[in-house]
Design an enzyme around this catalytic site. Structure first.
Site: not given
Ligand code: NAD
Ligand code: UFG
Length: 351
Positions: A128, A153, A157
């Site tokens: 991330s 979190y 990572k």
């Molecule tokens: P998500 O929650 O939709 O997907 C994660 C999946 O992992 C889920 O299907 C959940 O059921 C499964 N899971 C959780 N714990 C588990 C375990 N112990 N064993 C097996 N399965 C398990 O999240 P996502 O948005 O698809 O994110 C995927 C990855 O990308 C995560 O590692 C997340 O931290 C990373 N990531 C996501 C974002 C974002 O904004 N979505 C940003 C940066 C990094």
């Molecule tokens: N925000 C609002 N209202 C909401 C939700 C979000 O104003 O209801 C704002 C937040 O304050 C932020 C922006 O929208 O300014 C984006 O917020 P998100 O929660 O959508 O995304 P973040 O950038 O906070 O977080 C994402 C992922 C994290 C990751 C991070 C950096 O969710 O997992 O990017 O990669 F760590």
């Protein structure tokens, strides 16, 4: 005929994992998904199979369950692993740190131990942008050191990146890509798969989409006093299908030993207010919002320098903002209750 390569996708029923499973199937890989369904629905995978026109293998299980992993590696000839499984809610990680370190760190270590025993050394890890920390200058570049993390979190990572760095130093058979995602949004253009958060969405785009569809009345915008052009936070939003395709590109890179870090983002920052305006324009719905105080831990602005991924992976985010929003909106209005919505083909495409 060349045998089809099989990719093991942990967390493949989740948001990014399901879109990547589809891209992998479309690119000709076979796919084995392991997911404990703690934040996902198996319905996502049924729909992936429908879209791809072929089946994948689903195993309900936990990445911390070593016996389950060993059995999977015995039964399948795995070419590479893409590791999405993890917990991802920043706020929840502050109140439940042990669960986050257990799943994200311990789970990743257990996975690597099972890979080592099985002789599988190609890994793509979901990292991330949060690992750059609050002091990093923007845009973020992969050569910058990892920074301080303000929540479990983010720390999980950062720790896993360190573990993987140490692993490749210990044994040159490993080839690991660590992909640092910026802010994935959007859905597959069919509207059949998308982001389906459980409970109140933490992230901006699913929250906006649920307001637009009438599931929630008002969006709260956290902070309008940041040092940005309009006072709201700026992020680098990228289409989840671009992100999914980035994983397929990264797999091709796993012929080189060592660890390789790539930013996956567009290189462009957009504010919360710009996102609301764009959603209103594309969906032709009003998004009522109110300002509230800043959310703890939020940074004012960051975006990626994505040039390394372009140069080395030949990957670039191709889909623009309007497409990201149109696809989010199509998914949300076709599935107002996410995967709990019955698909009614006669209502598809209507608003
Ligand atoms: P998500 O929650 O939709 O997907 C994660 C999946 O992992 C889920 O299907 C959940 O059921 C499964 N899971 C959780 N714990 C588990 C375990 N112990 N064993 C097996 N399965 C398990 O999240 P996502 O948005 O698809 O994110 C995927 C990855 O990308 C995560 O590692 C997340 O931290 C990373 N990531 C996501 C974002 C974002 O904004 N979505 C940003 C940066 C990094
Ligand atoms: N925000 C609002 N209202 C909401 C939700 C979000 O104003 O209801 C704002 C937040 O304050 C932020 C922006 O929208 O300014 C984006 O917020 P998100 O929660 O959508 O995304 P973040 O950038 O906070 O977080 C994402 C992922 C994290 C990751 C991070 C950096 O969710 O997992 O990017 O990669 F760590």
């Amino acid at each position: 005929m060349k045998p089809t390569k099989k990719v093991f996708v942990t967390g493949g029923a989740g948001y990014i994992g399901s879109h990547t499973a589809l891209s992998l199937l479309e690119a000709g890989y076979d796919v084995v998904v392991l997911d404990n369904l703690c934040n996902a629905s198996q319905e996502a995978l049924h729909r992936v199979e429908q879209l791809a026109g072929r089946a994948l293998t689903f195993i309900e299980g936990d990445i911390r369950d070593r016996a389950c992993l060993d059995k999977l590696f015995r039964e399948h000839d795995i070419h590479a692993v893409i590791h999405f499984a993890g917990l991802k809610a920043v706020g929840e990680s502050v109140s439940a740190p042990l669960a986050y370190y257990d799943t994200n760190v311990n789970g990743s270590i257990t996975l690597c131990q099972a890979m080592l025993q099985a002789g599988v050394f190609r890994l793509v890890f979901s990292s991330s942008a949060t690992v750059y920390g609050p002091e990093a200058p923007i845009p973020y570049i992969e050569s910058m050191p990892r920074g301080a993390t303000s929540n479990p979190y983010g720390a999980s990572k950062s720790i896993v990146e360190q573990v993987l760095d140490d692993l490749v130093r210990s044994d040159e058979r490993w080839s690991i890509a660590m992909l640092r995602y910026f802010n994935p949004i959007g859905a597959h253009s069919s509207g059949m798969i998308g982001e389906d958060p459980q409970g109140t969405p933490n992230n901006l785009m699913p929250y906006i989409a649920q307001v637009a569809v009438g599931r929630r009345s008002t969006l709260t915008v956290f902070g309008n006093d940041y040092a940005t052009a309009d006072g709201t936070c700026v992020r680098d939003y990228l289409h989840v299908m671009d992100l999914a395709e980035g994983h397929v590109s990264a797999l091709d890179r796993l012929t080189l030993p060592g660890s390789h870090i790539y930013n996956l983002g567009t290189g462009q920052g957009l504010s919360v207010l710009q996102m609301i305006e764009a959603f209103e324009r594309v969906s032709e719905r009003q998004i009522p919002y109110q300002f509230a105080s800043r959310r703890e831990g939020d940074l004012a602005a960051f975006w990626a320098d994505p040039s390394k991924a372009e140069k080395e992976l030949g990957w670039q985010a191709l889909r623009g903002l309007d497409e990201m929003i149109a696809d989010t909106w199509r998914w949300q209005r076709q599935n107002p209750n996410g995967y709990r919505t019955e698909i009614n083909t006669t209502s598809q495409g209507t608003s």
